[in-house]
Design an enzyme around this catalytic site. Structure first.
Site: not given
Ligand code: DQQ
Length: 577
Positions: A58, A60, A120, A185, A239
């Site tokens: 797991i 974000d 995300t 994101d 991010e």
């Molecule tokens: N995790 C996601 C991205 C984000 C990154 C990919 C941040 O969308 O930028 O799993 O932990």
């Protein structure tokens, strides 16, 4: 009543392990080869009340929301294993933010615009109680695009199934200066004075970091605004931007899409350098930009949401209780092979209420009140005094699963050592140098948790008080260097500073949530937060001790110390769905 800290250090010296000086003069423990180091696979490290799926990887938190009486927590999830990859949106629901029901994945990798990952994104509640999620997909060329899903059946209270918009991706990684592999994101949407929806997307723009601004009439057709909401050449990519409004000194939350009072400030949070930072400022409606109150070129000086292991956080307005809640991801700090062996990796920190202090300078956070429903019998001590070297054992609570609240009251502030601003550039270094057993004028004092019989293994969370011209600066450290005898773990000494009006406040509070491999601490009423992961081996099969301590020259009173054993929460227990 209180024992001396020095006597424990002596014990450690003569116990089965050996404290020696490392090549750089640091103190390190050696332990005999014969010592049995328990396996990392032990279920004892699996947290009992922090959010995590039944198994696997797991990361974000995604699209947290309160909708029609139910809290939803989505999360970056690998359905095939306990390392990052194959990312889909896991989904759980709750009525109290603490006990969670696991559901099927909400968004899967089954269209060209997310075939390489459903990354995300955020949820937005539109007028008429309509609901939409916008998230990043990695397309066949691994470009990052933005996609929309809506609930398939609004009469399902859990919103189990989601339908992808026919015109996905709704935003392509195009436009001047944009790096198509660093564009992701999207935030929750908000409405501007022109009635148009806005979102911000994290990006690399001409080599700088940016929260790009997009506008839409219908949440489906988006146009990039010719300027970002905010950008900075101090870093190259942000991010998980998060954008929200807060009222100084008011712990109630604001809904970004409702009328925002004039006195409100805006917060832009960004994830970079493995930590979550933020700026406070105003959202200027005329220029449609965020204007920070202070611009610091050196990003090491930017404010932090948490000084420990806490990343990719996302907040939402909880209309049930009128508060803003922030969720963050906390990774394991063992190795990937350990995670494969365990079959799980990653947790979310306890959801926290977040608000702005009355000076409008500093965000404060506190675990949501619902976590207190897990508290068992209360251990209560009043009127303790910790002289220099004092150690008070907190007995009677489950030291692997506890909630501890301590008020430290200074008997004098005269001996505060002078503050050196250069420490702000590398607070972890200062926490390493000014460790829990290094005497200071005021402090270190604090809490030691998960300590083995002879202290060879322990995690110390502590404060020191410094005087800086007209104000006092408090150092808070969470020192993991002795948290485990197991080699190969990441064991930093996390730390952060906060300003404090000591003449007015007198007391410095510490709250620590201990949850097996999680030690989550809130200092100064939530001014500094430090989330940490620890994997003690010497204490897991035996007893772990917990102490309040003071190794500073100034005597510290403890007018109140309370501790509770914490019950196990129903977190995504299989069979609940
Ligand atoms: N995790 C996601 C991205 C984000 C990154 C990919 C941040 O969308 O930028 O799993 O932990």
């Amino acid at each position: 009543m209180a024992q001396s800290w020095a006597s424990f250090l002596l014990l450690a010296l003569f116990s089965s392990s050996l404290l020696v000086c490392g090549s750089n003069g640091e103190r390190v423990f050696l332990y005999p080869q014969s010592q049995k180091v328990s396996s990392i696979v032990s279920q004892r490290y699996r947290t009992a009340y922090h959010f995590q799926p039944p198994k696997n990887w797991i990361n974000d938190p995604n699209g947290p929301m309160y909708y029609n009486g139910i809290y939803h927590e989505f999360y970056q999830y690998n359905p095939n294993g306990s390392v990052w990859g194959n990312i889909v949106w896991g989904h759980s629901v709750s009525t109290d933010l603490i006990n969670w029901i696991p559901l099927e994945a909400a968004i899967e990798r089954d269209t060209p615009s997310d075939i390489n990952g459903c990354w995300t994104g955020s949820a937005t509640i539109l007028p008429g109680n309509r609901l939409v999620i916008i998230y990043t997909g990695a397309d066949p060329e691994k470009r990052q695009v933005q996609n929309i899903v809506v609930p398939k059946n609004l009469s399902d209270p859990y919103l189990r199934e989601w339908t992808k918009a026919g015109n996905n991706p709704v935003i392509q990684p195009v436009g001047p200066g944009l790096n198509s592999g660093q564009f992701r994101d999207p935030t929750t949407g908000w409405i501007g004075p022109d009635g148009l929806w806005r979102i911000a997307v994290g990006a690399e723009l001409n080599g700088d970091s940016a929260a790009l601004l997009y506008k839409s009439k219908d949440f489906l057709n988006w146009t990039r605004v010719d300027h970002p909401l905010y950008s900075s050449n101090s870093s190259s990519m942000w991010e998980c931007p998060d954008f929200f409004a807060v009222l100084p000194g008011n712990s109630g939350g604001l809904d970004l899409s409702a009328a925002i009072p004039n006195a409100a400030k805006h917060v832009l949070k960004m994830s970079l350098d493995s930590c979550d930072k933020y700026m406070i400022g105003v959202y200027d409606l005329k220029s449609d930009t965020f204007i920070p109150d202070t611009v610091l070129d050196d990003r090491r000086l930017w404010s932090r949401i948490d000084y420990g292991n806490f990343y990719a956080s996302k907040s939402f307005f909880d209309s049930k209780k009128g508060r803003r809640i922030i969720w963050g991801w906390t990774n394991e700090t063992d190795s990937s092979s350990d995670d494969v062996a365990k079959g799980w990796a990653g947790i979310h920190a306890i959801p926290r209420t977040i608000w702005l202090d009355s000076h409008g300078k500093q965000l404060l956070q506190w675990p949501v009140e619902e976590v207190e429903s897990l508290r068992g019998n209360e251990i209560n001590h009043q009127g303790l005094e910790l002289k220099k070297g004092g150690l008070f054992e907190i007995k009677g609570a489950d030291s692997f699963q506890a909630d501890v609240e301590i008020d430290f009251e200074l008997t004098s502030i005269d001996k505060a050592d002078p503050f050196d601003p250069s420490w702000l550039l590398d607070v972890e270094k200062h926490c390493r140098e000014a460790g829990a057993s290094v005497n200071g004028g005021i402090g270190p004092f604090g809490l030691v948790v998960l300590a083995s019989d002879n202290m060879e293994e322990h995690t110390a969370v502590h404060f020191r008080v410094y005087k800086s011209e007209q104000k006092y600066m408090i150092l808070m450290c969470s020192d993991l260097r002795s948290s485990s005898l197991r080699p190969g773990l990441y064991t930093p000494a996390y730390g952060g500073f906060f300003e404090y009006d000591l003449e007015k406040e007198k007391k410095i509070s510490l709250r620590t949530l201990i949850d097996r491999s999680a030690v989550e601490s809130f200092g100064g009423g939530g001014r500094a937060c430090i989330m940490a992961r620890v994997y003690p081996v010497a204490v897991v099969d035996g007893v772990a001790h917990m102490y309040a301590f003071n190794n500073g020259s100034t005597t510290v009173r403890v007018p109140q110390l309370r501790a509770w054993s914490m019950r196990r929460a129903q977190v995504n227990v299989k069979g609940m769905e």
